[in-house]
Design an enzyme around this catalytic site. Structure first.
Site, PDB file in Angstrom:
ATOM      1  N   ASN A  47       0.958  -0.919  -0.107  1.00 29.38           N
ATOM      2  CA  ASN A  47       0.090   0.377  -0.096  1.00 29.38           C
ATOM      3  C   ASN A  47       1.054   0.614  -0.078  1.00 29.38           C
ATOM      4  O   ASN A  47       1.872   1.943   1.057  1.00 29.38           O
ATOM      5  CB  ASN A  47      -0.936  -0.096   1.567  1.00 29.38           C
ATOM      6  CG  ASN A  47      -1.711   1.180   1.308  1.00 29.38           C
ATOM      7  OD1 ASN A  47      -2.193   2.206   0.293  1.00 29.38           O
ATOM      8  ND2 ASN A  47      -2.200   1.423   2.914  1.00 29.38           N
ATOM      9  N   LYS A 105       0.037   4.036  -0.189  1.00 25.16           N
ATOM     10  CA  LYS A 105      -0.446   5.573   0.049  1.00 25.16           C
ATOM     11  C   LYS A 105      -0.488   6.710  -0.220  1.00 25.16           C
ATOM     12  O   LYS A 105      -0.068   6.318  -1.789  1.00 25.16           O
ATOM     13  CB  LYS A 105       0.633   5.930   1.806  1.00 25.16           C
ATOM     14  CG  LYS A 105      -0.386   4.186   2.494  1.00 25.16           C
ATOM     15  CD  LYS A 105       0.037   4.633   4.360  1.00 25.16           C
ATOM     16  CE  LYS A 105      -0.278   3.483   4.456  1.00 25.16           C
ATOM     17  NZ  LYS A 105       0.234   3.336   6.105  1.00 25.16           N
ATOM     18  N   HIS A 140      -9.121   1.580   5.306  1.00 23.42           N
ATOM     19  CA  HIS A 140      -8.143   1.399   5.767  1.00 23.42           C
ATOM     20  C   HIS A 140      -8.308   3.009   6.818  1.00 23.42           C
ATOM     21  O   HIS A 140      -8.654   3.547   6.947  1.00 23.42           O
ATOM     22  CB  HIS A 140      -7.150   2.068   4.710  1.00 23.42           C
ATOM     23  CG  HIS A 140      -5.452   2.396   5.194  1.00 23.42           C
ATOM     24  ND1 HIS A 140      -5.686   2.813   5.875  1.00 23.42           N
ATOM     25  CD2 HIS A 140      -4.973   1.001   5.150  1.00 23.42           C
ATOM     26  CE1 HIS A 140      -3.894   1.835   6.237  1.00 23.42           C
ATOM     27  NE2 HIS A 140      -3.506   1.337   6.082  1.00 23.42           N
ATOM     28  N   GLU A 147      -6.648   4.495   7.730  1.00 25.81           N
ATOM     29  CA  GLU A 147      -6.599   6.255   7.314  1.00 25.81           C
ATOM     30  C   GLU A 147      -7.782   7.269   6.836  1.00 25.81           C
ATOM     31  O   GLU A 147      -7.807   7.825   7.110  1.00 25.81           O
ATOM     32  CB  GLU A 147      -5.457   6.649   6.254  1.00 25.81           C
ATOM     33  CG  GLU A 147      -3.539   6.322   7.261  1.00 25.81           C
ATOM     34  CD  GLU A 147      -2.688   5.629   6.490  1.00 25.81           C
ATOM     35  OE1 GLU A 147      -2.790   5.729   5.479  1.00 25.81           O
ATOM     36  OE2 GLU A 147      -2.072   4.360   7.368  1.00 25.81           O
ATOM     37  N   GLU A 199      -5.102  -5.127  10.448  1.00 25.66           N
ATOM     38  CA  GLU A 199      -3.917  -3.113  10.714  1.00 25.66           C
ATOM     39  C   GLU A 199      -4.706  -3.154  12.151  1.00 25.66           C
ATOM     40  O   GLU A 199      -5.048  -2.016  11.904  1.00 25.66           O
ATOM     41  CB  GLU A 199      -3.961  -2.893   9.270  1.00 25.66           C
ATOM     42  CG  GLU A 199      -3.795  -3.606   7.936  1.00 25.66           C
ATOM     43  CD  GLU A 199      -3.216  -2.655   6.885  1.00 25.66           C
ATOM     44  OE1 GLU A 199      -1.846  -2.186   7.919  1.00 25.66           O
ATOM     45  OE2 GLU A 199      -3.973  -1.318   7.125  1.00 25.66           O
ATOM     46  N   SER A 231       3.849  -2.510  10.194  1.00 21.70           N
ATOM     47  CA  SER A 231       5.221  -2.339  10.794  1.00 21.70           C
ATOM     48  C   SER A 231       5.948  -3.337  10.240  1.00 21.70           C
ATOM     49  O   SER A 231       6.670  -4.049  10.509  1.00 21.70           O
ATOM     50  CB  SER A 231       5.923  -1.988  11.670  1.00 21.70           C
ATOM     51  OG  SER A 231       5.895  -0.139  12.152  1.00 21.70           O
TER      52      SER A 231
HETATM   53  P1  13P Z   1       3.564   0.595   7.345  1.00 17.10           P
HETATM   54  O1  13P Z   1       3.511  -1.185   7.459  1.00 17.10           O
HETATM   55  O2  13P Z   1       4.068   1.898   6.978  1.00 17.10           O
HETATM   56  O3  13P Z   1       2.960   0.142   9.021  1.00 17.10           O
HETATM   57  O4  13P Z   1       1.494   0.636   7.355  1.00 17.10           O
HETATM   58  C1  13P Z   1       0.889  -0.380   7.374  1.00 17.10           C
HETATM   59  C2  13P Z   1      -0.325  -0.113   6.620  1.00 17.10           C
HETATM   60  O5  13P Z   1      -1.186   0.512   6.586  1.00 17.10           O
HETATM   61  C3  13P Z   1      -0.443  -0.829   5.032  1.00 17.10           C
HETATM   62  O6  13P Z   1      -1.931  -0.382   4.644  1.00 17.10           O
END
Ligand code: 13P
Length: 254
Positions: free
Chosen positions: A11, A13, A97, A99, A169, A215
């Site tokens: 992802n 982002k 997600h 976010e 997540e 992470s």
């Molecule tokens: P990180 O791997 O940067 O922690 O992000 C995880 C994530 O939100 C994947 O959708």
């Protein structure tokens, strides 16, 4: 050997211009050539989807969108429809997600409409769920996951479930470098599979892929992927560099 074919998903982002994406693929594709027994999915920004599809055509890498609106078209300024995602060449969409939930205020009802619409339009939906640190500390993890999952799946029936995966997540593990412990991950994934069984029946729960996100790095992916109920990873930060994401894709070698 995993019962279910694992998905290693990136992802991106709000990262990478078209030029940066081209650079990524020119290094990444040779690194994963010939890797088998898994699905590799990359979700660039909306504006990168078409070019990402072009760059990866003929490879085993599949392209995904990071979000969508549930309607096919209309007066929804700034939104992207499932038809547009399909016509741009992506076959998968990440929905719900954290976010989207926490920065953009998306709720369970909206997300459930998106999940249903994605499946109805032939897109594979990755439904994301996860508790905040506060919710975990207050002992509400099960309640939150149960609600997000129950609502997220509520509009699906029958064969719809073939078209989805779940990503667990934990919000506190996203972008923080703080991975959930192996015990926390297995416990949550086990809970998710049981909850899916309650909503959709045992056979669906047995075949559905449950990804872990938060992470994930080349150094911890192998241990996470060895867990019985982990069928993949959804990776943010560590998917941005070709070597790093290739290391995650080839998780057994770490
Ligand atoms: P990180 O791997 O940067 O922690 O992000 C995880 C994530 O939100 C994947 O959708």
């Amino acid at each position: 050997m995993k019962k279910r074919i694992p998905i290693l998903a990136a992802n991106w982002k709000m990262h990478k211009t078209i030029e940066e994406m081209r650079e990524f693929f020119s290094s990444f594709l040779p690194l994963v050539e010939g890797v088998s027994g898994r699905q590799i999915v990359i979700a660039p920004s909306f504006v990168g989807i078409m070019e990402a599809c072009r760059l990866t055509s003929g490879s085993q890498v599949k392209i995904a969108a990071q979000n969508m609106y549930f309607e096919e078209q209309g007066a929804f300024t700034g939104e992207i429809s499932p038809l547009m995602i399909r016509s741009a060449g992506a076959g998968t969409v990440i929905l719900g997600h954290s976010e989207r939930r926490h920065v953009f205020g998306e709720g369970d009802e909206l997300i459930s409409k998106k999940v249903k619409s994605a499946v109805d339009h032939g897109l594979h939906a990755i439904l994301c769920i996860g508790e905040t640190l506060e919710e975990r500390n207050q002992g509400q993890t099960g309640e939150v996951l149960g609600r997000q999952l129950g609502k997220g799946l509520s509009k699906l029936n029958g064969d719809d479930f073939v078209g989805i995966s779940i990503a667990y997540e934990p919000v506190w593990a996203i972008g923080t470098g703080q991975t959930a412990s192996i015990e926390q991950i297995q416990k949550a994934h086990d809970f998710v599979r049981l909850t899916v069984a309650e909503h959709a029946g045992e056979p669906v729960a047995e075949q559905i892929r449950i990804l872990y996100g938060g992470s994930v790095k080349p150094g911890n992916v192998k241990q996470i992927m060895e867990l019985e109920d982990v069928d993949g990873a959804l990776v943010g930060g560590a998917s941005l560099e070709p070597e790093s994401f290739a290391g995650i894709v080839k998780f057994e070698e770490n």
